[in-house]
Design a protein around this motif. Structure first.
Motif, PDB file in Angstrom:
ATOM      1  N   SER A  10      20.750 -14.135 -21.850  1.00  0.00           N
ATOM      2  CA  SER A  10      20.589 -15.145 -22.909  1.00  0.00           C
ATOM      3  C   SER A  10      19.434 -16.092 -22.586  1.00  0.00           C
ATOM      4  O   SER A  10      18.698 -16.506 -23.470  1.00  0.00           O
ATOM      5  CB  SER A  10      21.889 -15.922 -23.124  1.00  0.00           C
ATOM      6  N   GLU A  34      25.138 -11.617 -18.408  1.00  0.00           N
ATOM      7  CA  GLU A  34      25.059 -11.975 -19.830  1.00  0.00           C
ATOM      8  C   GLU A  34      24.369 -13.336 -20.006  1.00  0.00           C
ATOM      9  O   GLU A  34      23.565 -13.519 -20.921  1.00  0.00           O
ATOM     10  CB  GLU A  34      26.468 -11.987 -20.438  1.00  0.00           C
ATOM     11  N   GLU A  35      24.672 -14.257 -19.101  1.00  0.00           N
ATOM     12  CA  GLU A  35      24.044 -15.578 -19.151  1.00  0.00           C
ATOM     13  C   GLU A  35      22.543 -15.472 -18.868  1.00  0.00           C
ATOM     14  O   GLU A  35      21.721 -16.067 -19.572  1.00  0.00           O
ATOM     15  CB  GLU A  35      24.716 -16.495 -18.119  1.00  0.00           C
ATOM     16  N   LYS A  54      16.150 -14.340 -23.285  1.00  0.00           N
ATOM     17  CA  LYS A  54      15.901 -14.339 -24.735  1.00  0.00           C
ATOM     18  C   LYS A  54      15.397 -15.716 -25.196  1.00  0.00           C
ATOM     19  O   LYS A  54      14.483 -15.800 -26.008  1.00  0.00           O
ATOM     20  CB  LYS A  54      17.175 -13.947 -25.495  1.00  0.00           C
ATOM     21  N   GLN A  55      15.979 -16.795 -24.653  1.00  0.00           N
ATOM     22  CA  GLN A  55      15.515 -18.142 -24.988  1.00  0.00           C
ATOM     23  C   GLN A  55      14.072 -18.353 -24.536  1.00  0.00           C
ATOM     24  O   GLN A  55      13.311 -19.084 -25.157  1.00  0.00           O
ATOM     25  CB  GLN A  55      16.404 -19.198 -24.318  1.00  0.00           C
TER      26      GLN A  55
END
Length: 196
Positions: free
Chosen positions: A133, A129-130, A136-137
């Motif tokens: 993220s 999940e990290e 996505k960043q």
């Protein structure tokens, strides 16, 4: 070296991580502890050990990626990403389709046999999940410019786009290894069986 459109690469990375998350949540998270800790029939790693091996890489690379992204917040994405020759070599080495050779795990990445199986699976899911993220960043940064030191020596740095691809290929490689340990009848999700 291979060149790919920035947004196409990001989409590919997101799709692969999302699939790995789905596999872990639907096919591994609810397995009995005994199954997670059972060594492979050939004497190889258990499912939990495969995931713990990946967790040790996440422990190193995720903070490095976070730091790289924070330093690059004011940069803008390029239209294309181009792998370095070394990055392309490492990715090809790790991709299950192209990297058929087996490699010995380096010191610090060899998982213990007596793991807390459920905590190991939970940590893998949290790390995925990290990683998602951070990908996505990375839509809004230049993947060619951010350099990440590799785990075997901080003297060598790879472009962030190569590090993402390497990590995800490495995840894929060991998830396939983990799924080969599933007992007959413990079928993975359709997306997993389709890929394997």
């Amino acid at each position: 070296m291979a060149t790919i459109q920035h947004y196409e690469l990001i989409e590919q990375l997101e799709n692969r991580i999302e699939r790995h998350l789905e596999e872990a949540i639907h096919s591994l998270q609810n397995l009995p502890e005994k199954v997670l800790l059972q060594p492979a029939s050939n004497g190889g790693w258990s499912i939990a050990q495969c995931l713990e091996h990946l967790n040790t890489y996440g422990d190193y690379y995720l903070p490095q990626i976070k730091s790289g992204l924070e330093k690059a917040q004011k940069s803008s994405p390029s239209t294309h990403f181009q792998s370095s020759w070394l990055g392309a070599y490492f990715i090809k080495m790790m991709e299950p389709e192209t990297g058929k050779k087996k490699y010995k795990a380096s010191k610090g990445h060899i998982p213990a046999p007596n793991l807390d199986a459920y905590a190991t699976v939970a940590r893998f899911i949290q790390q995925q999940e990290e990683l998602l993220s951070y990908v996505k960043q990375a839509k809004s940064v230049n993947l060619n410019n951010i350099q990440i030191p590799i785990s075997i020596t901080r003297l060598i740095r790879l472009k962030l786009g190569d590090v993402f691809q390497f990590m995800i290929a490495h995840d894929e490689r060991h998830l396939q290894q983990a799924f080969r340990n599933l007992p007959q009848g413990a079928l993975p999700t359709p997306s997993v069986s389709k890929q394997r």
